[in-house]
Design a protein around this motif. Structure first.
Motif, PDB file in Angstrom:
ATOM      1  N   TYR A 177     -42.934  94.857  11.603  1.00 50.39           N
ATOM      2  CA  TYR A 177     -44.217  94.758  10.905  1.00 50.39           C
ATOM      3  C   TYR A 177     -44.714  96.151  10.508  1.00 50.39           C
ATOM      4  N   ASP A 178     -44.614  97.101  11.454  1.00 55.68           N
ATOM      5  CA  ASP A 178     -45.082  98.467  11.190  1.00 55.68           C
ATOM      6  C   ASP A 178     -44.345  99.107  10.024  1.00 55.68           C
ATOM      7  N   VAL A 179     -43.015  98.946   9.983  1.00 50.48           N
ATOM      8  CA  VAL A 179     -42.227  99.541   8.894  1.00 50.48           C
ATOM      9  C   VAL A 179     -42.655  98.952   7.553  1.00 50.48           C
ATOM     10  N   LEU A 180     -42.828  97.625   7.511  1.00 46.20           N
ATOM     11  CA  LEU A 180     -43.210  96.961   6.261  1.00 46.20           C
ATOM     12  C   LEU A 180     -44.596  97.428   5.808  1.00 46.20           C
ATOM     13  N   LYS A 181     -45.523  97.462   6.763  1.00 45.35           N
ATOM     14  CA  LYS A 181     -46.905  97.825   6.458  1.00 45.35           C
ATOM     15  C   LYS A 181     -46.975  99.281   5.966  1.00 45.35           C
ATOM     16  N   THR A 182     -46.318 100.184   6.698  1.00 41.05           N
ATOM     17  CA  THR A 182     -46.351 101.601   6.340  1.00 41.05           C
ATOM     18  C   THR A 182     -45.763 101.831   4.948  1.00 41.05           C
ATOM     19  N   THR A 183     -44.672 101.109   4.652  1.00 41.67           N
ATOM     20  CA  THR A 183     -44.021 101.289   3.357  1.00 41.67           C
ATOM     21  C   THR A 183     -44.924 100.771   2.229  1.00 41.67           C
ATOM     22  N   LEU A 184     -45.558  99.631   2.437  1.00 39.49           N
ATOM     23  CA  LEU A 184     -46.501  99.111   1.424  1.00 39.49           C
ATOM     24  C   LEU A 184     -47.637 100.111   1.206  1.00 39.49           C
ATOM     25  N   LEU A 188     -31.670  97.775  11.140  1.00 41.38           N
ATOM     26  CA  LEU A 188     -32.383  98.935  11.685  1.00 41.38           C
ATOM     27  C   LEU A 188     -33.522  99.290  10.730  1.00 41.38           C
ATOM     28  N   ASP A 189     -34.492 100.094  11.226  1.00 42.26           N
ATOM     29  CA  ASP A 189     -35.696 100.403  10.432  1.00 42.26           C
ATOM     30  C   ASP A 189     -35.375 100.945   9.040  1.00 42.26           C
ATOM     31  N   TYR A 190     -34.410 101.886   8.975  1.00 39.85           N
ATOM     32  CA  TYR A 190     -34.174 102.492   7.656  1.00 39.85           C
ATOM     33  C   TYR A 190     -33.579 101.508   6.666  1.00 39.85           C
ATOM     34  N   THR A 191     -32.869 100.493   7.147  1.00 42.29           N
ATOM     35  CA  THR A 191     -32.350  99.448   6.260  1.00 42.29           C
ATOM     36  C   THR A 191     -33.514  98.616   5.720  1.00 42.29           C
ATOM     37  N   ILE A 192     -34.419  98.245   6.622  1.00 45.74           N
ATOM     38  CA  ILE A 192     -35.570  97.422   6.218  1.00 45.74           C
ATOM     39  C   ILE A 192     -36.391  98.178   5.174  1.00 45.74           C
ATOM     40  N   LYS A 193     -36.609  99.474   5.443  1.00 39.35           N
ATOM     41  CA  LYS A 193     -37.411 100.303   4.537  1.00 39.35           C
ATOM     42  C   LYS A 193     -36.726 100.410   3.172  1.00 39.35           C
ATOM     43  N   ALA A 194     -35.397 100.628   3.174  1.00 41.43           N
ATOM     44  CA  ALA A 194     -34.668 100.763   1.909  1.00 41.43           C
ATOM     45  C   ALA A 194     -34.717  99.474   1.104  1.00 41.43           C
ATOM     46  N   ARG A 195     -34.558  98.335   1.775  1.00 42.45           N
ATOM     47  CA  ARG A 195     -34.602  97.046   1.071  1.00 42.45           C
ATOM     48  C   ARG A 195     -35.983  96.811   0.464  1.00 42.45           C
ATOM     49  N   LEU A 196     -37.033  97.195   1.197  1.00 45.19           N
ATOM     50  CA  LEU A 196     -38.397  96.993   0.689  1.00 45.19           C
ATOM     51  C   LEU A 196     -38.687  97.950  -0.479  1.00 45.19           C
ATOM     52  N   LYS A 197     -38.251  99.219  -0.347  1.00 48.83           N
ATOM     53  CA  LYS A 197     -38.480 100.179  -1.436  1.00 48.83           C
ATOM     54  C   LYS A 197     -37.800  99.707  -2.717  1.00 48.83           C
ATOM     55  N   ALA A 198     -36.543  99.215  -2.573  1.00 44.95           N
ATOM     56  CA  ALA A 198     -35.824  98.713  -3.747  1.00 44.95           C
ATOM     57  C   ALA A 198     -36.590  97.566  -4.387  1.00 44.95           C
TER      58      ALA A 198
END
Lengths: 465, 84
Positions: free
Chosen positions: B39-46, B64-74
């Protein structure tokens, strides 16, 4: 010995309600058609307070779940559970219903009279007119019948169930007719597609390959791979890759092994037939090649679970084992290993021979990726202790090797090693740097069972989710 | 709707839909252990992209966190959001 044509005939001969401590073996694995047929009779006769002693429980053994739902089972003693019964017990199992043993511990408990069995129901792929039985021939052949031998010698009543009655003498009889009370002919005892376990392939996954290569180099560095060494690897993809790596080393150094033990695959048979190992001590065949090898290779020897791993058996094979390669769902900073529950606390396996071989082998090695999915394999405390940390010597991961501090001799031998030797705390730290710290999962306080080691010590408890 | 990622082990799939408020939905095989962290990774990225109104669904298979962040950024960049 009396020959019968159905289970109904059997239960005219013996009172089902007086004989409710009953055992089964799991050599037909998920293709077993016997256990459900027999338990259907216990269900329809409304037998209460059944004590069940299957050597393992597979997903297809659905009648066990039916009997649990109807509260007809008082206790289950077994070595491994996967599928619906495992889920049911973890979510709804009643208090103290379960005792999880090891393969050696189960045989010991039966032989020493701790597990008292009224009827051993033994699925037998080939039976002759004397009541002798073997497992390596017949339409439902499964290979070694190792897990059923103690049952056949110590149960009050021994019933063989077969779909292949023959008029011939067997080589290397596994179950002796002199111990058998009834032979029941059934249409079919097994489904071949479920008997052999699906994949016993050498891993090609780059992380698995790296772990296997590191393991082989470690074993070379500590100088245990020498002429006459003994080895057990099981059928896991990484374990088999370790064996393949050792094969190369053995050829170069012209080394032969004295024996391989445990679960046997076609790959182990190949090593026997290429002259790289003298004997295979086989308690369980994993594939058809291994099953058929029993008919032609004199030095591929089926053994009982007691001879395999019972600490009180003077012929115990693994007492002479140099190296065992094992897996882990979790391992903790004290090297305790869990292969019984998943990281959510749900039962998904059991010791089998894990604790037996780790206890006896001179070097026991856990091979595992540092994390699976996002879950680090190393935890501060494992969810369930299957094998005590004092029996685990080494953890090999793709990012380094941790040696149990109790093994000062191995640490000493690795001083000059070029391998990445780290402490288990360092590997733990590395893992959580990638994954983050997992929150502890919650569970209830309702104790559903115990983990009983081969020493009979209760080494951990199992709880309802 | 925008979709990125896969349902392979150790990956995740991100879905974005229009919405007048920010809503985050997480399905994960390790929710019990890592739900808060995901949740934190998604929220911070938004937040980094100053996205206040979106419906975000993350189906996680142990990434892992960096995968989740990369998928959301894309997903956000396909959605047409400029990096803040």
């Amino acid at each position: 010995m009396k020959l019968l044509n159905s289970l109904d005939e059997l239960f005219k001969e013996i009172d089902i309600h007086q004989n409710k401590a009953i055992s089964f073996h799991h050599h037909l694995r998920n293709g077993d058609l016997v256990i459900n047929q027999v338990l259907e009779k216990y269900h329809s006769h409304h037998v209460q307070e059944i004590a069940l002693f299957p050597s393992a429980i597979f997903p297809s053994y659905q009648m066990i779940k039916r009997l649990l739902e109807q509260d007809q089972i008082a206790h289950i003693t077994t070595n491994y559970i996967s599928g619906g019964v495992a889920d049911y017990l973890s979510n709804q199992g009643k208090e103290n219903i379960l005792t999880m043993q090891t393969h050696g511990g189960r045989a010991r408990a039966i032989i020493e009279g701790k597990s008292k069995i009224d009827i051993a129901f033994i699925a037998a792929p080939s039976v002759n007119y004397k009541g002798d039985a073997i497992g390596y021939k017949g339409p439902s052949k499964c290979g070694s019948l190792g897990y059923a031998i103690a049952d056949s010698e110590y149960a009050k009543i021994v019933v063989l169930l077969t779909d292949h009655l023959v008029d011939e003498e067997f080589d290397r009889v596994e179950i002796h007719g002199s111990n058998v009370d009834y032979v029941v002919s059934l249409d079919k005892i097994g489904d071949p597609s479920g008997i052999v376990s699906g994949t016993t392939n050498i891993t090609t996954n780059p992380i698995g390959v790296k772990i296997a290569k590191q393991t082989a180099r470690f074993l070379e560095d500590i100088d245990v791979i020498k002429d006459g060494f003994s080895f057990q690897s099981g059928a896991g993809g990484i374990s088999l890759k370790v064996t393949a790596e050792l094969e190369n080393y053995m050829k170069i150094k012209q080394i032969t092994a004295s024996f391989f033990s445990g679960g046997i695959t076609g790959y182990h048979v190949g090593l026997l037939e290429r002259g790289l190992v003298d004997k295979l001590y086989d308690v369980q065949c994993f594939d058809l090649t291994a099953i058929d090898s029993l008919s032609r290779n004199k030095n591929h020897i089926p053994i009982s679970a007691s001879k395999y791993a019972n600490p009180a058996d003077i012929d115990q094979v693994i007492k002479d084992l140099d190296v065992v390669i094992l897996g882990a769902t979790e391992i903790d900073l004290d090297f305790n290993v869990n292969v019984t529950t998943d990281s959510h606390g749900i039962i998904m396996g059991g010791s089998g021979g894990h604790s037996d071989t780790a206890s006896e082998a001179k070097v026991s090695v856990i091979v595992s990726p540092l994390f699976k999915g996002r879950l680090p394999i190393i935890k501060k405390h494992v969810t369930t202790i299957t094998t005590l940390g004092k029996h685990i010597d080494v953890l090999v991961t793709e990012r380094g090797i941790a040696i149990n501090p109790l093994r000062k001799d191995l640490l000493e031998k690795c001083k000059q090693s070029l391998l990445k030797i780290k402490t288990i705390e360092e590997l733990y730290q590395e893992a959580i740097n990638y994954t983050g710290i997992p929150k502890d999962v919650t569970r209830s306080d309702v104790q559903i069972g115990v983990i009983e080691d081969r020493t009979y010590d209760k080494i951990d408890r199992l709880y309802r989710k | 709707m925008i979709k990125t990622g896969t349902l392979e082990s150790s990956d995740c799939m991100i879905e974005l839909r229009e919405s007048n408020e920010r809503k985050i939905e997480i399905e994960s095989i390790v929710f019990e252990q890592f739900g808060d962290q995901i949740y934190d990774v998604l929220k911070t990225t938004l937040d980094e992209y100053h996205v206040k109104a979106v419906f975000l669904r993350c189906i996680d298979k142990g990434a892992l966190d960096y995968t989740i962040k990369a998928r959301l950024k894309a997903a956000l960049e396909l959605w047409g959001v400029d990096h803040g």
